[in-house]
Design an enzyme around this catalytic site. Sequence first.
Site, PDB file in Angstrom:
ATOM      1  CG  HIS A 261      -0.242   0.326   2.487  1.00 34.21           C
ATOM      2  ND1 HIS A 261       0.498  -0.611   3.165  1.00 34.21           N
ATOM      3  CD2 HIS A 261      -0.145   1.461   3.204  1.00 34.21           C
ATOM      4  CE1 HIS A 261       1.001  -0.063   4.248  1.00 34.21           C
ATOM      5  NE2 HIS A 261       0.638   1.196   4.307  1.00 34.21           N
TER       6      HIS A 261
HETATM    7  C1  UD1 Z   1      -2.012   5.387   6.063  1.00 32.48           C
HETATM    8  C2  UD1 Z   1      -0.705   5.884   6.662  1.00 32.48           C
HETATM    9  C3  UD1 Z   1       0.357   4.809   6.509  1.00 32.48           C
HETATM   10  C4  UD1 Z   1      -0.119   3.485   7.080  1.00 32.48           C
HETATM   11  C5  UD1 Z   1      -1.446   3.120   6.427  1.00 32.48           C
HETATM   12  C6  UD1 Z   1      -2.004   1.844   6.968  1.00 32.48           C
HETATM   13  C7  UD1 Z   1      -0.241   8.296   6.537  1.00 32.48           C
HETATM   14  C8  UD1 Z   1       0.554   9.322   5.854  1.00 32.48           C
HETATM   15  N1  UD1 Z   1      -0.203   7.060   5.990  1.00 32.48           N
HETATM   16  O1  UD1 Z   1      -1.801   5.199   4.675  1.00 32.48           O
HETATM   17  O2  UD1 Z   1       1.517   5.195   7.202  1.00 32.48           O
HETATM   18  O3  UD1 Z   1       0.843   2.492   6.806  1.00 32.48           O
HETATM   19  O4  UD1 Z   1      -2.376   4.185   6.670  1.00 32.48           O
HETATM   20  O5  UD1 Z   1      -3.135   1.471   6.256  1.00 32.48           O
HETATM   21  O6  UD1 Z   1      -0.851   8.579   7.537  1.00 32.48           O
HETATM   22  N2  UD1 Z   1      -9.143   4.806   1.896  1.00 32.48           N
HETATM   23  C9  UD1 Z   1     -10.345   4.157   1.861  1.00 32.48           C
HETATM   24  N3  UD1 Z   1     -10.904   3.794   3.066  1.00 32.48           N
HETATM   25  C10 UD1 Z   1     -10.344   4.072   4.270  1.00 32.48           C
HETATM   26  C11 UD1 Z   1      -9.116   4.757   4.284  1.00 32.48           C
HETATM   27  C12 UD1 Z   1      -8.527   5.094   3.097  1.00 32.48           C
HETATM   28  O7  UD1 Z   1     -10.894   3.878   0.821  1.00 32.48           O
HETATM   29  O8  UD1 Z   1     -10.917   3.718   5.313  1.00 32.48           O
HETATM   30  C13 UD1 Z   1      -8.491   5.162   0.621  1.00 32.48           C
HETATM   31  C14 UD1 Z   1      -8.756   6.588   0.221  1.00 32.48           C
HETATM   32  O9  UD1 Z   1      -8.875   6.654  -1.154  1.00 32.48           O
HETATM   33  C15 UD1 Z   1      -7.522   7.318   0.621  1.00 32.48           C
HETATM   34  C16 UD1 Z   1      -6.463   6.251   0.431  1.00 32.48           C
HETATM   35  O10 UD1 Z   1      -7.103   5.018   0.762  1.00 32.48           O
HETATM   36  O11 UD1 Z   1      -7.305   8.456  -0.148  1.00 32.48           O
HETATM   37  C17 UD1 Z   1      -5.272   6.447   1.296  1.00 32.48           C
HETATM   38  O12 UD1 Z   1      -5.652   6.622   2.671  1.00 32.48           O
HETATM   39  P1  UD1 Z   1      -4.716   7.479   3.656  1.00 32.48           P
HETATM   40  O13 UD1 Z   1      -5.261   7.450   5.030  1.00 32.48           O
HETATM   41  O14 UD1 Z   1      -4.446   8.802   3.056  1.00 32.48           O
HETATM   42  O15 UD1 Z   1      -3.347   6.702   3.621  1.00 32.48           O
HETATM   43  P2  UD1 Z   1      -3.002   5.150   3.653  1.00 32.48           P
HETATM   44  O16 UD1 Z   1      -2.451   4.777   2.336  1.00 32.48           O
HETATM   45  O17 UD1 Z   1      -4.130   4.325   4.186  1.00 32.48           O
END
Ligand code: UD1
Length: 356
Positions: free
Chosen positions: A204
């Site tokens: 991821h």
């Molecule tokens: C975040 C953390 C990362 C951690 C990871 C674990 C930061 C900078 N990154 O990354 O360190 O390893 O979590 O999972 O804080 N999304 C969904 N549903 C959700 C959450 C996210 O669909 O419940 C999708 C959204 O499109 C979002 C993307 O995933 O834009 C990324 O989510 P985000 O929280 O920005 O970062 P992660 O890649 O999950």
Amino acid sequence: MKFLHVVGARPNFMKAAPVYRALAGRGHEQVLVHTGQHYDALMSDVFFKTLEIPNPDESLNVGSGSHAQQTASIMSRFEPVVLARQPDVVLVYGDVNSTVAAALVCSKLGIRVAHVEAGLRSRDRSMPEEINRLVTDQLSDMLFTPSVDGDENLAREGIQEAKVFLVGNVMIDTLIRFLPSADERYAKLKSELSLDSFGLVTLHRPSNVDDEASFLPMLAVLDELSHEIPLIFPVHPRTRQKWASHLERCNPNLRTIEPLGYLEFLALQKNAKVVVTDSGGIQEETTYLGTPCLTLRENTERPITVTLGTNVLIGRDWVLLRKHFHEAINGGHKVAGGIPLWDGKASERIADILAK
Ligand code: UD1
């Protein structure tokens, strides 16, 4: 004393759970704030239930956005909550955007911040988490480190020794507590997924999954390796969103599934022949479990999992990946030594120190 915990993203939940429990056991007042950085049921709610964390007292519902939008939104929604709740100490966990946002708010308000999982460094500032770690540690009043390299990094950055406490790894506290339940869950999972000999994959990191040039060659190698043993690949929403159609076209031995619950994933980690990942926490859990871990990153903020554990840094070297993959599935991988203080008692040590 009154403690306020800030959680927001999946890896925070297994770190906060044992600290919450240890403080509850000592009769302290506690407030749990969920920023809503992760909001899908499979990324959040299921963990609260399984890990026996009470429902959040406050939900900030920030959702997704760019780094600046998400961090700013957490800060502006968190500030009135922390002012109203008036905790003695705010606990932040790991290295996600929720961690740095809450630490920044508290430090400006003069509220004490304790950082759990302090001192980890990859020295790669292109990773958003490295920026979050550096800033959070600079702002924190108490820094709880999981391993001695954390103390060394903090000393190098001029952080006063008196603020730093080597306590061990709270994520391993949770693993040890829930391993018997994960073992029970495995029998069901094994028949549901028709598992025999298998590998496990997670991906991821933005550096791996955001661009075609990074992700597609990686997917092609995994597709190739899955002809040797089936690979179970619970797909993070970030990865799914971007690559759904490519994932569907993989051979059926590369088995892409929805994100798993904590017990199910732990059971798979324990029983897999090999784990291929870019996660931080999984490098630690596989080391504890003795499962070979091949990390698709150029560096790690958890070098102790390489020096004392089962982790091998692969980067994007597919020849190296094939070599270690074959060794692992044939039982010829490196063996882990125990890591000091990864003993299930880190949270108890934190609670004792906080009470002082
Ligand atoms: C975040 C953390 C990362 C951690 C990871 C674990 C930061 C900078 N990154 O990354 O360190 O390893 O979590 O999972 O804080 N999304 C969904 N549903 C959700 C959450 C996210 O669909 O419940 C999708 C959204 O499109 C979002 C993307 O995933 O834009 C990324 O989510 P985000 O929280 O920005 O970062 P992660 O890649 O999950």
